[in-house]
Design an enzyme around this catalytic site. Structure first.
Site, short mmCIF file in Angstrom:
data_model
loop_
_atom_site.label_atom_id
_atom_site.label_comp_id
_atom_site.label_asym_id
_atom_site.label_seq_id
_atom_site.Cartn_x
_atom_site.Cartn_y
_atom_site.Cartn_z
N GLN A 89 78.93 -5.92 36.57
CA GLN A 89 80.47 -4.82 37.36
C GLN A 89 80.16 -3.57 36.64
O GLN A 89 79.32 -3.18 35.45
CB GLN A 89 81.35 -5.47 36.31
CG GLN A 89 81.62 -6.58 36.49
CD GLN A 89 81.60 -7.49 35.80
OE1 GLN A 89 79.97 -7.70 35.16
NE2 GLN A 89 82.07 -8.37 35.07
N GLN A 121 77.72 -4.69 42.73
CA GLN A 121 79.49 -6.02 41.84
C GLN A 121 80.54 -4.58 41.44
O GLN A 121 80.53 -3.63 40.62
CB GLN A 121 78.79 -6.75 40.83
CG GLN A 121 80.08 -7.38 40.51
CD GLN A 121 79.67 -8.82 39.50
OE1 GLN A 121 78.33 -8.52 39.00
NE2 GLN A 121 80.58 -9.26 39.22
N ASP A 122 81.97 -4.59 41.69
CA ASP A 122 82.61 -3.97 41.71
C ASP A 122 82.56 -2.51 42.10
O ASP A 122 82.92 -1.03 41.06
CB ASP A 122 83.25 -4.13 40.12
CG ASP A 122 83.50 -5.01 39.90
OD1 ASP A 122 83.70 -6.44 40.89
OD2 ASP A 122 84.00 -5.83 38.32
N ASP A 142 83.11 -8.79 45.00
CA ASP A 142 84.27 -7.64 44.81
C ASP A 142 84.14 -6.58 45.25
O ASP A 142 85.41 -5.95 44.00
CB ASP A 142 84.70 -8.22 43.23
CG ASP A 142 84.57 -10.04 43.13
OD1 ASP A 142 84.68 -11.07 44.27
OD2 ASP A 142 84.45 -10.44 41.62
N ARG A 158 88.85 -13.35 47.21
CA ARG A 158 88.71 -14.41 46.62
C ARG A 158 90.01 -14.62 45.59
O ARG A 158 89.67 -12.87 45.27
CB ARG A 158 88.13 -14.56 46.07
CG ARG A 158 87.12 -13.63 44.54
CD ARG A 158 85.55 -14.46 43.81
NE ARG A 158 84.62 -13.83 43.27
CZ ARG A 158 83.96 -14.01 42.28
NH1 ARG A 158 83.89 -15.28 41.79
NH2 ARG A 158 83.16 -13.19 41.77
#
Length: 528
Positions: A321, A343-344, A365, A433
């Site tokens: 993250q 990520q993120d 994500d 998700r």
């Protein structure tokens, strides 16, 4: 993303929500006859309601005010106790988690106070504003908890865990009561909020920022400052009351972490374009930061506007993250901006946000959070992840069924970045998700490339978590990856066929955009 959930509300799920809707439709005389217990029995969490509310309300509006006041009392108590935990935080990870919680609870107190002030005295305040600010307050608590867990330092907040639980439930009750009033009133504000002025339109549309800017930032020393943070701090401290602050950032790569705090309302950052003005950092969870504090730029002040800037996090795919931009700015606009990470990448933390003609790059994500956010005419690029990883475009974080939050992607493009395109068959890519119990994401009239798996959507860590309570939907998308014939068969997944149903997730309805976007000067489509 996060390694655990905080489903404080899973205890009552849909059953309690349905009970509340049924009971809330009863006559107020029936509620009065039962005293405060009768009123509290209409909420998702009756017990804390009965414990903290002591008098019988006059009507639903008075009951709402009482619920919010009790939440404010607990928020102030939680913030005060959290501040006193600082001496316990002697390691980098504990300090990072504590700083998050302290900031988040300060913001929570501010948001609840703003809601109460609006209910009492602000003629332009609406039930939608209340739902937005209470939603943000509840999100803050969840973010505090998740940060301490992802760094494995939950013990630092254990002394105030009971307060967190009480506050979460009282805010959930407040959202439910206000939600009923919102449904009954069905109001839509058309006037402009007091913090938005027609002059903002000219500021966004002008090309000569040297004449309009309060301060100029330049790497080479040709401006007032070399640091963006120093420029913002100076301009905010010198401005007249309620005046917008305009910071022009000349082309260059600025390696710094920037914070636009909750006392810095109406800040505008304008760059020379996404290719030329770049703000970059490299913080990550792997290096001891929380997801929240890993952000290269974090924004909390109301009415933030950015144009022609790239926000970047260069931690890379191996660091997990690593946020490029985190925003909880209500009524914020990002116009022709770039967001680059893995990520993120883009943390839509809370409140109402609009993204127009932007470029978003990431892997897992990479558009996530619990804001009410609309992306319009944006290009979303999926990058090549580490071998064995799965790409997921969105992970929306709605924790309560009454929060008016969600991600809406409208008239946009979802495709592969140049590094993924030649090898896309070796990696699976999904539209979203469920990070939280009531995750809500809708994709409208968007081009979906062949890189997206035919199932479209992914479970959370191969579980059945939230499949019945989430809301994922698609409407009139096109492109080789847009077919819904082989999509997931979850109860919470929908193929929308009605324009009326799809319109719930437009600029006009999800973020009340007709009330505030016209004055900013950013072009937008209110409906479908």
């Amino acid at each position: 993303m996060k390694h655990t959930h905080f489903q404080k509300f899973s205890y009552f799920l849909l059953f309690s929500s349905l009970i509340f809707l049924i009971v809330s439709g009863s006559d107020e005389d029936d509620e009065k006859s039962g005293g405060i217990e009768g009123w509290c029995d209409t909420t998702p969490h009756p017990e804390p309601c009965k414990y903290f509310l002591t008098r019988n309300p006059i009507d639903k509006s008075d009951f709402r005010k009482m619920c919010i006041e009790s939440a404010l009392d607990q928020a102030i108590l939680a913030h005060n106790k959290t501040r006193h935990l600082e001496p316990r935080c002697q390691t980098k990870k504990k300090k990072a988690a504590w700083q998050d919680c302290n900031t988040l609870f300060e913001n929570t107190v501010l948001q609840i106070n703003s809601t109460l002030d609006g209910l009492k005295s602000n003629s332009s305040f609406t039930d939608t504003d209340a739902q937005t600010w209470l939603s943000a307050a509840l999100t803050n608590i969840d973010t505090c908890l998740s940060g301490s867990v992802e760094l494995n330092v939950s013990d630092i907040i254990s002394p105030v865990a009971t307060l967190h639980g009480n506050l979460s439930q009282l805010l959930s009750n407040s959202l439910a009561v206000n939600g009923v009033l919102l449904d009954e009133n069905q109001e839509q504000r058309e006037d402009y909020p007091s913090w938005i002025t027609p002059g903002d339109r000219m500021l966004l549309q002008t090309n000569d920022m040297k004449l309009k800017a309060n301060v100029i930032v330049a790497k080479g020393g040709s401006g007032h400052f070399k640091s963006i943070q120093a420029a913002i701090n100076y301009a905010v401290s010198r401005r007249a009351r309620n005046q917008r602050v305009v910071v022009y950032i000349k082309r260059g790569v600025y390696n710094e972490n920037v914070a636009v705090t909750n006392t810095m309302n109406k800040v505008m950052l304008v760059g020379d374009g996404v290719r030329y003005t770049v703000i970059t950092g490299s913080r990550s969870v792997a290096d001891g930061y929380t997801t929240y504090s890993s952000a290269t730029v974090g924004v909390d002040g109301i009415g933030f506007i950015a144009r022609g800037i790239t926000f970047k996090n260069t931690a890379g795919p191996r660091k997990g993250q690593a946020v490029a931009l985190r925003s909880a700015s209500d009524l914020s606009v990002f116009y022709s901006c770039g967001f680059e990470g893995y990520q993120d990448t883009l943390f839509l933390h809370a409140q109402r946000q609009f993204y127009k003609s932007c470029y978003i790059f990431g892997t897992i994500d990479f558009i996530f959070g619990n804001a009410a956010a609309v992306f319009q005419n944006c290009n979303i690029y999926v990058r090549k992840p580490l071998w064995g990883q799965v790409n997921v475009v969105t992970a929306q974080g709605r924790v309560d069924p009454y929060q008016n939050t969600g991600i809406s992607i409208h008239n946009s493009i979802i495709t592969a970045d140049k590094d993924l395109r030649p090898v896309y068959r070796s990696y699976q890519t999904y539209l979203g998700r469920p990070w939280q119990q009531y995750s809500r994401t809708v994709i409208l009239k968007t081009y979906i490339d062949r890189i997206v798996n035919q199932a479209g959507w992914l479970t959370w860590l191969k579980t059945n978590f939230a499949l019945n309570t989430l809301y994922y939907a698609e409407y009139k998308n096109f492109g080789p990856g847009s077919s819904t014939t082989k999509r997931v068969r979850w109860r919470g997944y929908h193929v929308i066929t009605s324009a009326n149903d799809a319109s719930r997730f437009t600029v006009a309805n999800l973020i009340a955009g007709k009330a505030w976007l016209p004055s900013t000067g950013v072009p937008f489509t209110a409906g479908l």
